[in-house]
Motif scaffolding. Structure first.
Motif, short mmCIF file in Angstrom:
data_model
loop_
_atom_site.label_atom_id
_atom_site.label_comp_id
_atom_site.label_asym_id
_atom_site.label_seq_id
_atom_site.Cartn_x
_atom_site.Cartn_y
_atom_site.Cartn_z
N GLN A 38 0.82 -1.20 0.00
CA GLN A 38 0.00 0.00 0.00
C GLN A 38 0.86 1.26 0.00
OE1 GLN A 38 -2.95 -0.38 3.11
NE2 GLN A 38 -4.01 -2.02 2.04
N MET A 39 1.99 1.23 0.69
CA MET A 39 2.91 2.37 0.67
C MET A 39 3.45 2.58 -0.75
SD MET A 39 3.21 4.10 3.48
CE MET A 39 4.80 4.89 3.47
N LYS A 40 3.78 1.49 -1.43
CA LYS A 40 4.26 1.59 -2.81
C LYS A 40 3.19 2.21 -3.71
CE LYS A 40 7.54 -2.21 -2.58
NZ LYS A 40 7.79 -3.62 -2.87
N GLN A 41 1.94 1.77 -3.53
CA GLN A 41 0.85 2.33 -4.33
C GLN A 41 0.67 3.82 -4.05
OE1 GLN A 41 -2.53 -0.13 -3.40
NE2 GLN A 41 -1.76 -1.88 -4.55
N LEU A 45 0.92 7.32 -6.47
CA LEU A 45 -0.21 8.24 -6.60
C LEU A 45 0.07 9.63 -6.02
CD1 LEU A 45 -3.07 5.77 -5.63
CD2 LEU A 45 -2.53 6.62 -7.93
N THR A 46 1.02 9.71 -5.08
CA THR A 46 1.25 10.96 -4.36
C THR A 46 2.74 11.31 -4.37
OG1 THR A 46 1.49 9.77 -2.27
CG2 THR A 46 -0.72 10.55 -2.82
N LYS A 47 3.25 11.53 -5.54
CA LYS A 47 4.70 11.75 -5.69
C LYS A 47 5.23 12.94 -4.90
CE LYS A 47 5.18 9.32 -10.01
NZ LYS A 47 5.87 8.14 -9.65
N GLY A 48 4.42 13.96 -4.65
CA GLY A 48 4.90 15.14 -3.96
C GLY A 48 4.82 15.10 -2.45
N LEU A 49 4.23 14.03 -1.91
CA LEU A 49 4.04 13.96 -0.45
C LEU A 49 5.23 13.31 0.26
CD1 LEU A 49 0.32 12.88 0.05
CD2 LEU A 49 1.30 15.16 0.16
N SER A 50 5.42 13.70 1.51
CA SER A 50 6.46 13.08 2.34
C SER A 50 6.00 11.69 2.77
CB SER A 50 6.71 13.94 3.58
OG SER A 50 5.57 13.90 4.44
N GLU A 52 5.89 10.67 5.75
CA GLU A 52 5.04 10.84 6.93
C GLU A 52 3.58 11.06 6.50
OE1 GLU A 52 4.52 13.66 10.88
OE2 GLU A 52 6.09 14.12 9.44
N LYS A 53 3.37 11.91 5.52
CA LYS A 53 2.00 12.16 5.07
C LYS A 53 1.41 10.93 4.39
CE LYS A 53 2.12 17.10 5.00
NZ LYS A 53 1.76 18.33 4.35
N ARG A 54 2.24 10.19 3.67
CA ARG A 54 1.76 8.94 3.07
C ARG A 54 1.34 7.95 4.15
NH1 ARG A 54 6.48 9.41 -0.47
NH2 ARG A 54 5.72 10.31 -2.41
N ALA A 55 2.13 7.87 5.22
CA ALA A 55 1.80 6.97 6.33
C ALA A 55 0.48 7.37 6.99
CB ALA A 55 2.93 6.95 7.36
N ILE A 56 0.25 8.68 7.11
CA ILE A 56 -1.02 9.14 7.69
C ILE A 56 -2.18 8.79 6.76
CG2 ILE A 56 -2.34 11.22 8.30
CD1 ILE A 56 0.38 12.33 9.41
N LEU A 57 -2.00 8.97 5.45
CA LEU A 57 -3.04 8.57 4.51
C LEU A 57 -3.32 7.07 4.59
CD1 LEU A 57 -2.20 10.63 1.29
CD2 LEU A 57 -4.18 10.89 2.80
N LEU A 58 -2.26 6.29 4.72
CA LEU A 58 -2.42 4.85 4.86
C LEU A 58 -3.21 4.50 6.11
CD1 LEU A 58 -1.54 2.08 3.61
CD2 LEU A 58 0.34 2.14 5.22
N ALA A 59 -2.91 5.18 7.22
CA ALA A 59 -3.63 4.95 8.47
C ALA A 59 -5.10 5.35 8.32
CB ALA A 59 -2.99 5.73 9.62
N ILE A 60 -5.36 6.47 7.66
CA ILE A 60 -6.75 6.90 7.44
C ILE A 60 -7.50 5.86 6.62
CG2 ILE A 60 -8.18 8.61 6.21
CD1 ILE A 60 -6.04 10.71 7.09
N ASN A 61 -6.87 5.36 5.56
CA ASN A 61 -7.50 4.33 4.74
C ASN A 61 -7.77 3.06 5.54
OD1 ASN A 61 -7.47 5.95 2.46
ND2 ASN A 61 -5.57 5.10 1.67
N ALA A 62 -6.81 2.66 6.38
CA ALA A 62 -6.97 1.45 7.18
C ALA A 62 -8.11 1.59 8.19
CB ALA A 62 -5.66 1.12 7.90
N VAL A 63 -8.18 2.72 8.85
CA VAL A 63 -9.26 2.94 9.83
C VAL A 63 -10.60 3.02 9.13
CG1 VAL A 63 -10.19 4.54 11.55
CG2 VAL A 63 -7.76 3.96 11.57
#
Length: 84
Positions: A38-41, A45-50, A52-63
């Motif tokens: 999921q981090m690779k995906q 999709l979000t080439k400009g994000l850090s 940390e922000k990708r990890a937060i998006l991943l957590a939001i998707n998981a929840v």
């Protein structure tokens, strides 16, 4: 380490992590592989994000997925109660 806890070494997005928990090695391996994928995906999709922000998006998707599944489970339980 507390009784019943296991350690699992995982690589997620090129970083090493030690996961500690009561679940089986196979479970933790599947979790780590899923998070890595999921981090690779998200990276694609979000080439400009850090990271940390990708990890937060991943957590939001998981929840979000967890809450959706919880609601579906509750609906199934209610239907089952009506059938009994």
């Amino acid at each position: 380490m507390p009784e019943g806890k296991r350690r699992y070494k995982a690589t997620i997005d090129g970083e090493s992590y030690t996961i500690v928990g009561p679940k089986s090695q196979e479970h933790m391996k599947t979790v780590a592989e899923t998070v890595d994928e999921q981090m690779k995906q998200l990276k694609e999709l979000t080439k400009g994000l850090s990271n940390e922000k990708r990890a937060i998006l991943l957590a939001i998707n998981a929840v979000s997925d967890q809450l959706t599944m919880r609601k579906e489970l509750e609906d199934i339980k209610k239907k089952l109660e009506h059938l009994e």
